[in-house]
Design an enzyme around this catalytic site. Sequence first.
Site: not given
Length: 491
Positions: A128-129, A187-188, A227, A287, A309
């Site tokens: 969704d990016e 990305n995880r 992103h 984070y 980003e």
Amino acid sequence: MNLMQNLLFSLLILASTIPSSLAKGAFKKSLASSDFSNASNASSARHLLEDNDSRAKRRVDLVQGYMTNDDLERAMKEFVQRCSNISRMYSIGKSVNGVPLWVIEISDKPGEEETEPAFKYIGNVHGDEPVGRELLIFLANWLCDNHLKDPLATLIVENVHLHILPSMNPDGYSLGKRGNANNIDLNRDFPDQFVFLNDDEDSRQPETRAIMDWARDIRFTASATLHGGALVANYPWDGTRDKRTYYYGCPDDDTFQFMSSIYSHSHYNMSLSKEFPGGITNGAAWYPLYGGMQDWNYIHAGCFELTLEVSDDKWPNASELPIIWKYNKMSMLNLVASLVKTGVHGRIYSSGDGRPLPGFITVSGINYTVRAGKAFADYHRLLAPRDKYEVVATMPGYKSKNTTIWLDEGPVTLDFVLDPEGSIKGSILQNVYDCNCNSKSKLEFVQFFGGVHLEVYFVFIVILGFLCLLFQRRVKVKNRQAAGAKRTVVV
């Protein structure tokens, strides 16, 4: 009745403002105070909006003007046909649903291995990016149109191998959701240094495995993923040992800050951010996340990767894409060009026979090793400009060498000539002395050339060959000299 309607309308307006705060890291507190399993789930919303019904309905309208996966493939094929002299197209694998992961390579010698650094751009990691996939097509076309006109375009095309993967997650894009077809956040999904969740490579997603195999096949010097949902250049580390939120820099923290600042300060307004000083951030300070691609690249692939980003809105109206490209254009170009405008570059040779040695380069005080290439023994070590660095070259079976360089005036070309640990003179001449000659004249001939004269001639030939290699090296880097104050050192 009117009072109730006004109250309800006000509440709806207030609720509509909540997602924008989530897009800019409002999950930091919950991540810091929860255990890792909860943090892992919450971190999937990092600077991004969660899917919901209203968002999905809005996305139906927003896809207008964006390329479908078929459109994207067609655009890439048309590009390499139009720009065939500087590009090629290849696939690194397929998505869960079998969509090819197409890549464009841009170079003056696409597909050939050279002593040049390689850079990769990856877009659409999250489905969704979609802004990144559009920007990367803009970038490719601009380079094609300007590589003989604009000095920066010429520098990139002639001195870098640029690889562009517009969409890592074509299935997620088609579905309009963050994860891939298996609903996995890509990305995880990479191996992580702190959390051992992805040790079995076969259990990873096909898109993840494709990126890992790609990085093993091509020795990338640096890379960046595009992103959306914020406006900042993010750099390693992305996670911390104790899962808490604080600044946690990698060994090359200065270099990553420098690279991030190149992008941020070349951008129209990224460096003016009030949330992120200078428009850059350490991932763990924003984070923590685990299984991220940029940390894996630095640890396992020898590649310096940033997470960029590039748009506050994850999925802006397509009419905004030209202005977003305008804002990011110089950032994207300058980041790639930094591979040859900064740092130390060179090759490693053997003093015995002049052959290339695929050795190792380290810098005193920085716990990180860069490996030279197998074919040409070339290396590209990114470093932030500063007064001096001590660079060390090593190779098993050879004596290490070190020298001091200054990087305050541009890039440095530093070639190392390593001496073997043992003497090899006797073995080189053994066959000459073993010659069984049948005549006195032949014996005298062999004795003449088998003595000190042969050693002199051999050394002369080795020196001549080495000088030829250095001459070729200087011819090869002539275009880099325009990028900064060029200095060549041989030790």
